[in-house]
Design an enzyme around this catalytic site. Sequence first.
Site, mmCIF file in Angstrom:
data_model
loop_
_atom_site.group_PDB
_atom_site.id
_atom_site.type_symbol
_atom_site.label_atom_id
_atom_site.label_comp_id
_atom_site.label_asym_id
_atom_site.label_seq_id
_atom_site.Cartn_x
_atom_site.Cartn_y
_atom_site.Cartn_z
ATOM 1 N N SER A 1 0.836 -1.195 0.000
ATOM 2 C CA SER A 1 0.000 0.000 0.000
ATOM 3 C C SER A 1 0.875 1.252 0.000
ATOM 4 O O SER A 1 1.634 1.473 -0.943
ATOM 5 C CB SER A 1 -0.964 -0.044 1.197
ATOM 6 O OG SER A 1 -1.958 0.935 1.079
ATOM 7 N N ASP B 1 -9.072 -4.392 -6.196
ATOM 8 C CA ASP B 1 -8.700 -3.517 -5.084
ATOM 9 C C ASP B 1 -9.694 -2.355 -4.968
ATOM 10 O O ASP B 1 -9.781 -1.520 -5.856
ATOM 11 C CB ASP B 1 -7.296 -2.974 -5.310
ATOM 12 C CG ASP B 1 -6.738 -2.220 -4.109
ATOM 13 O OD1 ASP B 1 -7.524 -1.893 -3.198
ATOM 14 O OD2 ASP B 1 -5.527 -1.966 -4.085
ATOM 15 N N HIS C 1 -7.528 -5.259 -1.745
ATOM 16 C CA HIS C 1 -6.312 -4.565 -1.307
ATOM 17 C C HIS C 1 -5.388 -5.505 -0.545
ATOM 18 O O HIS C 1 -4.168 -5.433 -0.659
ATOM 19 C CB HIS C 1 -6.699 -3.369 -0.434
ATOM 20 C CG HIS C 1 -5.573 -2.427 -0.186
ATOM 21 N ND1 HIS C 1 -4.903 -1.777 -1.192
ATOM 22 C CD2 HIS C 1 -4.978 -2.015 0.983
ATOM 23 C CE1 HIS C 1 -3.954 -1.004 -0.670
ATOM 24 N NE2 HIS C 1 -3.977 -1.145 0.634
#
Length: 820
Positions: free
Chosen positions: A670, A743, A777
């Site tokens: 991330s 995501d 994600h």
Amino acid sequence: MNAFRLLVAFICCVALLPASYAEQGYQMPSPELAALVDAKLAPTSYLSSDGQWLALFERKRVVTLDELAKEELKLAGIKLNPANFSRSRVSAKFSAVELKHVRTGTVISINNLPRGIIRSPQWSSNSKYLAFIVEQPSQANLWLYNVETKQAKELSSAALNSVITATPYEWLPDSSAIVANLAVNVGKPALQNDSQNVVPVIQQSTGEKAPARTYQNLLTSPFDEAQFKFYGLGQLAYITLDGNAQAIGRPSLFKAFSISPDSTNILVAGISQPFSYQVPYSRFASTWQIWGMRGYVLAELAKQPLADNIPQGYDSVRTGRRDFEWRADQGAEVIWAQAQDGGDMKTNVEHHDYLYSLRAPFKREPKLFAKVERRYAGMEWSNEDIAMLTDWRFSDRQVRTYIVQPRNADRNRVLFSERSYNDAYKDPGNAIYERNDLGVNVIKIVGGRYIYLRGNGASEQGNVPFLDRYDVKTNSSKRLWQSQAPYYERVRALLDDEGERFITIRESKTEQPNFFIRDLDNDTLTQLTTFEHPYPAFKGVTKEQLRYKRDDGVELSGTLYLPPGYDKAQGPLPVLMWAYPLEYKDKAVASQVRESPYAFTYIGYWGPMPYLAKGIAVFDDPKMPIVGIDGSEPNDNFRKQLVSSAQAAVDVLVKKGIADKDKIAIAGHSYGAFMVANLLAHSDLFKTGIARSGAYNRTLTPFGFQGEERYFWQAQSVYANMSPFFHAEKINEPMLMIHGQEDPNSGTFPMQSERMYAALKGLGKDARLVMLPYEAHGYRARKSLLHVLWEQEQWLDKYLLNDTAKPVEVITEPMVSAGK
């Protein structure tokens, strides 16, 4: 002849790759890495209100790819399973449950459950019942376990609707019944999108500013709107403990519902049109009402309009009434906040929020409950004499908590705590709760003056958890107990009024966390559970917390892990560094240590730890603070501080003789992936990088990202300087990028990785992009996780180890094959 030469050239190119890299499809990593995916961790625990029963839920961390591949709809910021009217990406899912009696140690397994996913457990306030949801392919139902009869049963055959309300049921505080949101349209034919009904999708701005983050999975068409209404429509029902269900009011798109402490009223929020294609359901127009238990409307509290024009700033809010909640220490009194600054914290006013209250029978005008100087952040209730009110402000990250008297919350306030919310050293801990006479969780008060606090105890020596007794009368605290080395132990629940007996979770570097009862009066420690070590092959891993400084004087820290059997006489090791940058407004706060040197060494499959098995040292979470200097915003100096932090981390490892400076890899997930690309672009510290689920072009998140609240048009140079996409030509080290194709995270569109890869490829850089089907994600399918481990292993073999490092011998258990 030309075709033959082409074939030979292709075969030669394939031969230059590692054998496994020439293969296609999902791959398996080395056995010692693969075993981590199936390792059984300690269960998730839910303690009954009376502290007598510990419900232990076996975590379902990994799913099959087939489960992820099931049909799902993406509507208004929600991913839902249309087959069973449930959210399709709930994180806390369980596969089994058992109960353990705290005093006797008796263990009871619940074996009569149907096959399915267990989730959303809740104890009744009287501790006689444990409710939970069993989710099956066609519907989700409510189940109830009776502690006295030791029997579990399906409470109602009616299907639950958790599309909008993720937890679709709530106990009455008096434990007499449950209110649940039922799926109205279950069993009905799905809507069909007739091409003749397709119309142009038109949106028009009004000239009013309406900044919004880059949300995903939003509504995109009138058909999406129709589906959102179809799947979101719920019916509240009153379900008695013998399974009888009675409808409450009329069906609606329930965003929230909450039962009054006296078990007689329901606070209800229903979504109404118009919907939006720019923001998720949480910002749709909503009507807040108070209903009686039969669904009669007793009061309408607010008609909130669509909130697509909230002012700039993370502490800005919608105008009008918001943040509705029941006052926990009263039978039926509702509290809400209302901005006095137009929702904009940058407006200079004496009080940014007012709090109002309205009590049953809800016929009078609301009363002003309290004035709040900064932005209201919440109330914690105890009784009519004591409550805790918190406000905050983003500009300096300040958060304050006051002790107030609810009877007159604006008089005689006592400042309990004031600190930056990043300042872990000044965290006073959290109040311990208990059930009051109504059956509602409130702050535990003893003798009308003492509050018990438990906290992490962050310090320069690391986290040292504690139990304090705070005296409201004198505004002072007394430490009753603190964790002692070589253990990391923290309070889970208090078992008496004196703070002498309490349940703890205790662990060490080598011992898996387990539950204990600590008795200070008798100086005894009794073990309640004996969870086994989940990673027996990694028992020899050593752990050390390192402290060091970067060139501007900011103190940093990180945790160094060395492979089993490593002897310093072997010389330097290749190192995998895994980090995540954070923003601060104060250098001293940025330097704080927030981990315990005695915490159990989790290996896990998610981060860098598996590669200890390959003889690679791991430097986990080396701090990468980005600090605002002389009143500037942190990101004004992002690149310089990021590189300085990385340089300091490399220097300390080389100085200790652990690292070969030419064999260090950097990795992150991330915002950590964003960090990786920046470090590869603006430094030559690392041999290679692994970036997962990242964002690389900040102009694609023009209304703010992470802690940056300025718009792109207000800080174009900052957005450009921070975007590694703008500096891709400077990346001269190989980079592996991995991203989930589904995501939904704000800011990390899958397109971010696709465009970054296209840039690197076009520039002739060494890069690899792996897009994982059906993954979000974070990655959850077993096949995906194994493949990610394989990708990272192959990448490190090729670009970090270069076949020169000798893997440390690791004893492993045979991997258990999973069924389809």
